[in-house]
Design a protein around this motif. Structure first.
Motif, mmCIF file in Angstrom:
data_model
loop_
_atom_site.group_PDB
_atom_site.id
_atom_site.type_symbol
_atom_site.label_atom_id
_atom_site.label_comp_id
_atom_site.label_asym_id
_atom_site.label_seq_id
_atom_site.Cartn_x
_atom_site.Cartn_y
_atom_site.Cartn_z
ATOM 1 N N LEU A 139 95.372 -9.901 3.213
ATOM 2 C CA LEU A 139 94.601 -10.831 2.556
ATOM 3 C C LEU A 139 95.060 -12.280 3.020
ATOM 4 C CD1 LEU A 139 93.016 -11.249 -0.165
ATOM 5 C CD2 LEU A 139 95.270 -11.108 -1.459
ATOM 6 N N ILE A 140 93.992 -13.081 3.257
ATOM 7 C CA ILE A 140 94.186 -14.331 3.406
ATOM 8 C C ILE A 140 93.433 -15.210 2.244
ATOM 9 C CG2 ILE A 140 93.544 -16.227 5.077
ATOM 10 C CD1 ILE A 140 92.741 -13.947 7.229
ATOM 11 N N ARG A 141 94.461 -15.792 1.565
ATOM 12 C CA ARG A 141 94.231 -16.096 0.161
ATOM 13 C C ARG A 141 94.455 -17.715 0.228
ATOM 14 N NH1 ARG A 141 96.493 -13.198 -4.831
ATOM 15 N NH2 ARG A 141 94.451 -12.089 -4.618
ATOM 16 N N ASP A 142 93.691 -18.546 -0.661
ATOM 17 C CA ASP A 142 93.722 -19.827 -0.706
ATOM 18 C C ASP A 142 95.097 -20.168 -1.653
ATOM 19 O OD1 ASP A 142 93.562 -22.433 -2.025
ATOM 20 O OD2 ASP A 142 91.513 -22.528 -1.209
ATOM 21 N N ARG A 143 95.960 -21.288 -1.430
ATOM 22 C CA ARG A 143 96.971 -21.480 -2.139
ATOM 23 C C ARG A 143 96.931 -21.806 -3.491
ATOM 24 N NH1 ARG A 143 101.179 -24.258 1.836
ATOM 25 N NH2 ARG A 143 101.304 -22.892 3.478
ATOM 26 N N LYS A 144 95.599 -22.481 -3.773
ATOM 27 C CA LYS A 144 95.417 -22.817 -5.019
ATOM 28 C C LYS A 144 94.138 -22.151 -5.897
ATOM 29 C CE LYS A 144 97.119 -27.346 -4.000
ATOM 30 N NZ LYS A 144 96.648 -28.785 -3.591
ATOM 31 N N ARG A 145 93.380 -21.553 -5.024
ATOM 32 C CA ARG A 145 92.004 -21.035 -5.706
ATOM 33 C C ARG A 145 91.900 -19.504 -5.434
ATOM 34 N NH1 ARG A 145 90.028 -25.578 -3.617
ATOM 35 N NH2 ARG A 145 88.849 -24.499 -2.021
ATOM 36 N N ILE A 146 92.383 -18.525 -6.058
ATOM 37 C CA ILE A 146 92.562 -17.058 -5.394
ATOM 38 C C ILE A 146 91.043 -16.424 -5.203
ATOM 39 C CG2 ILE A 146 94.376 -16.451 -6.974
ATOM 40 C CD1 ILE A 146 92.658 -15.162 -8.957
ATOM 41 N N ASP A 147 89.891 -17.107 -5.770
ATOM 42 C CA ASP A 147 88.548 -16.883 -5.402
ATOM 43 C C ASP A 147 88.022 -16.988 -4.205
ATOM 44 O OD1 ASP A 147 88.424 -19.512 -6.099
ATOM 45 O OD2 ASP A 147 86.579 -19.330 -6.828
ATOM 46 N N ASN A 148 89.088 -18.008 -3.342
ATOM 47 C CA ASN A 148 88.715 -18.575 -1.949
ATOM 48 C C ASN A 148 89.592 -17.595 -1.006
ATOM 49 O OD1 ASN A 148 87.507 -20.138 0.044
ATOM 50 N ND2 ASN A 148 89.152 -21.536 -0.162
ATOM 51 N N GLU A 149 89.036 -16.350 -0.711
ATOM 52 C CA GLU A 149 90.012 -15.294 0.186
ATOM 53 C C GLU A 149 89.112 -14.736 1.004
ATOM 54 O OE1 GLU A 149 92.120 -13.458 -2.849
ATOM 55 O OE2 GLU A 149 90.586 -11.740 -3.355
ATOM 56 N N ILE A 150 89.871 -13.951 1.784
ATOM 57 C CA ILE A 150 89.424 -12.865 2.937
ATOM 58 C C ILE A 150 90.058 -11.606 2.767
ATOM 59 C CG2 ILE A 150 88.707 -12.508 5.228
ATOM 60 C CD1 ILE A 150 88.212 -15.492 5.790
ATOM 61 N N ASN A 151 89.584 -10.743 2.700
ATOM 62 C CA ASN A 151 90.355 -9.169 2.670
ATOM 63 C C ASN A 151 90.024 -8.511 4.281
ATOM 64 O OD1 ASN A 151 91.906 -7.528 1.555
ATOM 65 N ND2 ASN A 151 90.634 -6.226 0.168
ATOM 66 N N CYS A 152 91.058 -8.331 4.794
ATOM 67 C CA CYS A 152 91.019 -7.712 6.337
ATOM 68 C C CYS A 152 91.421 -6.348 6.272
ATOM 69 C CB CYS A 152 91.608 -8.883 7.228
ATOM 70 S SG CYS A 152 91.172 -10.558 7.287
ATOM 71 N N GLU A 153 90.554 -5.740 7.160
ATOM 72 C CA GLU A 153 91.226 -4.333 7.353
ATOM 73 C C GLU A 153 92.383 -4.361 8.357
ATOM 74 O OE1 GLU A 153 88.482 -1.447 8.824
ATOM 75 O OE2 GLU A 153 87.015 -2.116 7.591
ATOM 76 N N VAL A 154 93.290 -3.482 8.151
ATOM 77 C CA VAL A 154 94.469 -3.215 8.900
ATOM 78 C C VAL A 154 94.541 -2.182 9.482
ATOM 79 C CG1 VAL A 154 95.723 -2.867 6.959
ATOM 80 C CG2 VAL A 154 96.820 -4.190 8.962
ATOM 81 N N GLN A 155 95.229 -2.187 10.812
ATOM 82 C CA GLN A 155 95.714 -0.789 11.437
ATOM 83 C C GLN A 155 97.217 -0.817 11.732
ATOM 84 O OE1 GLN A 155 93.305 -3.085 13.265
ATOM 85 N NE2 GLN A 155 91.666 -2.168 11.802
ATOM 86 N N ILE A 156 97.882 0.024 11.242
ATOM 87 C CA ILE A 156 99.245 0.295 11.328
ATOM 88 C C ILE A 156 99.605 1.447 12.020
ATOM 89 C CG2 ILE A 156 101.600 0.751 9.694
ATOM 90 C CD1 ILE A 156 100.039 -1.928 9.394
ATOM 91 N N GLU A 157 100.359 1.198 13.252
ATOM 92 C CA GLU A 157 101.193 2.338 13.781
ATOM 93 C C GLU A 157 102.308 2.509 14.021
ATOM 94 O OE1 GLU A 157 100.130 3.920 18.182
ATOM 95 O OE2 GLU A 157 98.364 3.240 17.117
ATOM 96 N N GLY A 158 103.299 3.182 13.241
ATOM 97 C CA GLY A 158 104.753 3.129 13.189
ATOM 98 C C GLY A 158 104.880 1.861 12.351
#
Length: 138
Positions: free
Chosen positions: A52-71
């Motif tokens: 989650l890339i979220r604005d420090r002051k406005r929670i409606d200004n954000e990007i949700n990114c898919e993540v890949q985890i291996e170990g």
């Protein structure tokens, strides 16, 4: 298991358990896409949902990114076009796990260790070069 060390406490009490720790690794931009890799440690690695890339002051200004985890390694990408749609601000990058919990991705620019009675530290110089400092413990 992940711990913070409190130098003002002694023995087993100086280690304080934390649930998750993430550390930024390499990053690059290719074909107008930002790529970020990271290391992740803790109890809930199997429950990571997204980045989650979220604005420090406005929670409606954000990007949700898919993540890949291996170990203990993870990575995410975000297109520069998607970033360009965001309102100008300062943002914090989190890993979201257990549906709602967040942990920051730390960017640690120093690697410090003790070896043969010496402090050895790799660090980033003022000119953005890799530097090495060796100092005596005595």
């Amino acid at each position: 298991m992940v711990y913070n060390e409190l130098p003002f406490l002694e023995d087993e009490y100086r280690f304080v358990r934390i649930p998750m720790l993430a550390r930024a690794m390499d990053s690059f931009i290719m074909d107008n896409v930002y790529h970020q890799s990271f290391e992740i440690y803790g109890d809930d690695i199997d429950n990571i949902d997204s980045v989650l890339i979220r604005d420090r002051k406005r929670i409606d200004n954000e990007i949700n990114c898919e993540v890949q985890i291996e170990g203990n390694r993870g990575q995410f990408t975000v297109s520069l076009d998607e970033i360009d749609k965001m309102e100008m601000s300062l943002f914090t990058v989190f890993i979201r796990y257990n549906d709602y919990q967040l942990v920051n991705i730390k960017r640690i620019l120093k690697n410090k260790m003790t070896y043969n009675k010496k402090n050895v530290e790799f660090y980033t110089t003022v000119a953005n070069n890799l530097g090495l400092a060796i100092k005596s413990l005595e």
